[in-house]
Scaffold this motif. Structure first.
Motif, PDB file in Angstrom:
ATOM      1  N   ALA A  11       1.099  -0.857  -0.052  1.00 41.98           N
ATOM      2  CA  ALA A  11      -0.098   0.261   0.209  1.00 41.98           C
ATOM      3  C   ALA A  11       1.026   1.372  -0.142  1.00 41.98           C
ATOM      4  N   HIS A  24     -15.161  -5.988   7.419  1.00 42.19           N
ATOM      5  CA  HIS A  24     -13.984  -5.581   6.960  1.00 42.19           C
ATOM      6  C   HIS A  24     -14.386  -3.851   5.675  1.00 42.19           C
ATOM      7  N   MET A 190      -5.336  -1.877  14.236  1.00 38.23           N
ATOM      8  CA  MET A 190      -6.481  -0.973  14.003  1.00 38.23           C
ATOM      9  C   MET A 190      -7.572  -0.705  14.422  1.00 38.23           C
ATOM     10  N   MET A 237       0.253   7.098   9.193  1.00 38.21           N
ATOM     11  CA  MET A 237      -0.219   5.769  10.296  1.00 38.21           C
ATOM     12  C   MET A 237       0.742   5.173  11.441  1.00 38.21           C
ATOM     13  N   ASP A 279       4.615  -1.370   6.930  1.00 42.49           N
ATOM     14  CA  ASP A 279       3.433  -2.328   6.803  1.00 42.49           C
ATOM     15  C   ASP A 279       2.843  -2.437   8.611  1.00 42.49           C
TER      16      ASP A 279
HETATM   17  C1  2P0 Z   1      -2.192  -1.956   3.916  1.00 45.13           C
HETATM   18  N1  2P0 Z   1      -2.334  -2.898   6.351  1.00 45.13           N
HETATM   19  O1  2P0 Z   1      -2.869  -0.610   3.452  1.00 45.13           O
HETATM   20  C2  2P0 Z   1      -1.826  -1.720   5.371  1.00 45.13           C
HETATM   21  C3  2P0 Z   1      -1.137  -1.139   6.193  1.00 45.13           C
HETATM   22  C4  2P0 Z   1      -1.332  -3.341   7.922  1.00 45.13           C
HETATM   23  C5  2P0 Z   1      -0.621  -1.303   7.198  1.00 45.13           C
HETATM   24  O2  2P0 Z   1      -3.901  -3.545   4.667  1.00 45.13           O
HETATM   25  O3  2P0 Z   1      -8.541  -7.223   9.131  1.00 45.13           O
HETATM   26  O4  2P0 Z   1      -4.792  -7.673   7.318  1.00 45.13           O
HETATM   27  O5  2P0 Z   1      -8.001  -8.938   7.897  1.00 45.13           O
HETATM   28  O6  2P0 Z   1      -8.940  -6.684   6.742  1.00 45.13           O
HETATM   29  O7  2P0 Z   1      -5.978  -5.793   5.655  1.00 45.13           O
HETATM   30  C6  2P0 Z   1      -3.468  -5.088   7.590  1.00 45.13           C
HETATM   31  O8  2P0 Z   1      -4.587  -4.918   7.398  1.00 45.13           O
HETATM   32  O9  2P0 Z   1      -7.150  -6.573   7.841  1.00 45.13           O
HETATM   33  C7  2P0 Z   1      -3.104  -3.923   6.409  1.00 45.13           C
HETATM   34  P1  2P0 Z   1      -8.468  -7.114   8.340  1.00 45.13           P
HETATM   35  P2  2P0 Z   1      -5.447  -6.745   6.938  1.00 45.13           P
HETATM   36  O10 2P0 Z   1      -1.818  -2.448   3.657  1.00 45.13           O
END
Ligand code: 2P0
Length: 324
Positions: A11, A24, A190, A237, A279
């Motif tokens: 990301a 979610h 989160m 973040m 992340d």
């Molecule tokens: C991201 N992360 O945008 C961010 C950056 C972590 C930090 O997406 O609860 O494992 O399964 O919806 O997708 C980590 O969140 O959480 C994440 P769930 P997910 O990449």
């Protein structure tokens, strides 16, 4: 039966906080690059007349994924049991394992095996129900996850900004520093941030402008703007993580050492050769161009950063069904 190979995404503008825990649904949108198959999940789903459901991940029995129930309902095969086998080619304990590639591969393989022909949007919605960030790995190249407004989540899915071939030189140089498992799972982290951080409101208020600037930087291949944006966004973040109570700290001293080295390298923005993003873990992801990776690894090592492993991942084309 069908097999799918899918990959993680990194990301640039990050997902951190939900408006609906069960579905979610995120508080804000996010933007990412789906990676090539340097890191990949390979999942086979078989509805071939088994006495019970089973799920094996990297050779170990795992919890059977809920999203399969919805896929079976939609395909009119609610009574067929599934056998699911999934493998990740991630370096063990590198802290890179991603639920995103796993759920993207699962949903694409399962819908194919069930004979469902779904749109990219429907696949992205299904993957999101497994893990939020998985909705972006269903899309190849560069993706924006639109937060959506509806309560049922039908407008919360990822769309392509540009295909992988749009920017072949751009890479995520993933630096493995620390193999330790993260202490706080991002799902719980989160939730805690949304509930307690005073700074979170300011973060959310700035997200729309950040997402449109990120889209522009991708479309125009504006590397200096993208590199600056990813650093500021990652720091934002991690600032709200630290502002969470009790505080969450995914970055460690080694991560911060890497940040210092990169800031020296970019020389207050005068030499925009790369940007870092972190992340929910300590490993830096250096966004840069392929020809610069060697110099950056060298600078990190000379700066005293303990680089255990470096992986260079370009943009990938998204999930693919593997025949035979
Ligand atoms: C991201 N992360 O945008 C961010 C950056 C972590 C930090 O997406 O609860 O494992 O399964 O919806 O997708 C980590 O969140 O959480 C994440 P769930 P997910 O990449």
């Amino acid at each position: 039966m069908a097999t799918c190979v899918a990959t993680p995404n990194i990301a640039f503008v990050k997902y951190w906080g939900k408006r609906d825990e069960r579905l979610h649904l995120p508080v804000a949108g996010s933007v990412s690059m789906t990676l090539d198959e340097t890191l990949a999940s390979r999942t086979t789903v078989d509805f071939g007349g088994f006495p019970e459901d089973s799920f094996v991940l990297d050779g170990r029995k795992g919890e059977f994924p809920d999203v399969i129930g919805e896929i079976r309902e939609r395909a009119g095969i609610a009574r067929l049991k599934a056998r699911i086998v999934s493998r990740n080619n991630f370096p063990p304990a590198a802290g890179l394992a991603s639920s995103a590639s796993g759920f993207a591969a699962l949903v694409v393989a399962a819908t194919d095996a069930a004979g469902l022909r779904l749109s990219g949007r429907d696949l992205s919605v299904l993957a999101r129900k497994g893990s939020g960030s998985a909705c972006r790995s269903v899309v190849g190249g560069f993706a924006e996850w639109r937060a959506g407004k509806r309560r049922d989540g039908s407008d919360s899915y990822a769309e392509q900004i540009a295909p992988a071939r749009h920017w072949r030189g751009l890479v995520d140089l993933a630096i493995v520093l620390d193999g330790a498992r993260k202490k706080m799972p991002s799902r719980a982290g989160m939730r805690q941030t949304v509930a307690t951080s005073d700074l979170y409101g300011a973060r959310v208020a700035g997200m729309a402008a950040k997402i449109s600037e990120c889209r522009r930087a991708i479309i125009e291949r504006d590397a200096p703007a993208l590199f600056a944006l990813v650093m500021r966004e990652s720091n934002n973040m991690h600032a709200v993580m630290l502002d969470t109570w009790p505080p969450i700290s995914y970055m460690n001293d080694e991560s911060r050492k890497a940040v210092c080295v990169i800031h020296e390298l970019v020389n207050n923005g005068r030499e925009p050769v790369c940007g870092y993003t972190f992340d929910a873990g300590p490993n830096p992801h250096i966004i840069t161009t392929r020809r610069r990776t060697g110099g950056i690894i060298k600078a990190l090592k000379e700066g005293g950063v303990k680089v255990r492993r470096a992986l260079v991942c370009g943009a990938g084309d998204g999930p693919r069904i593997v025949r035979g």
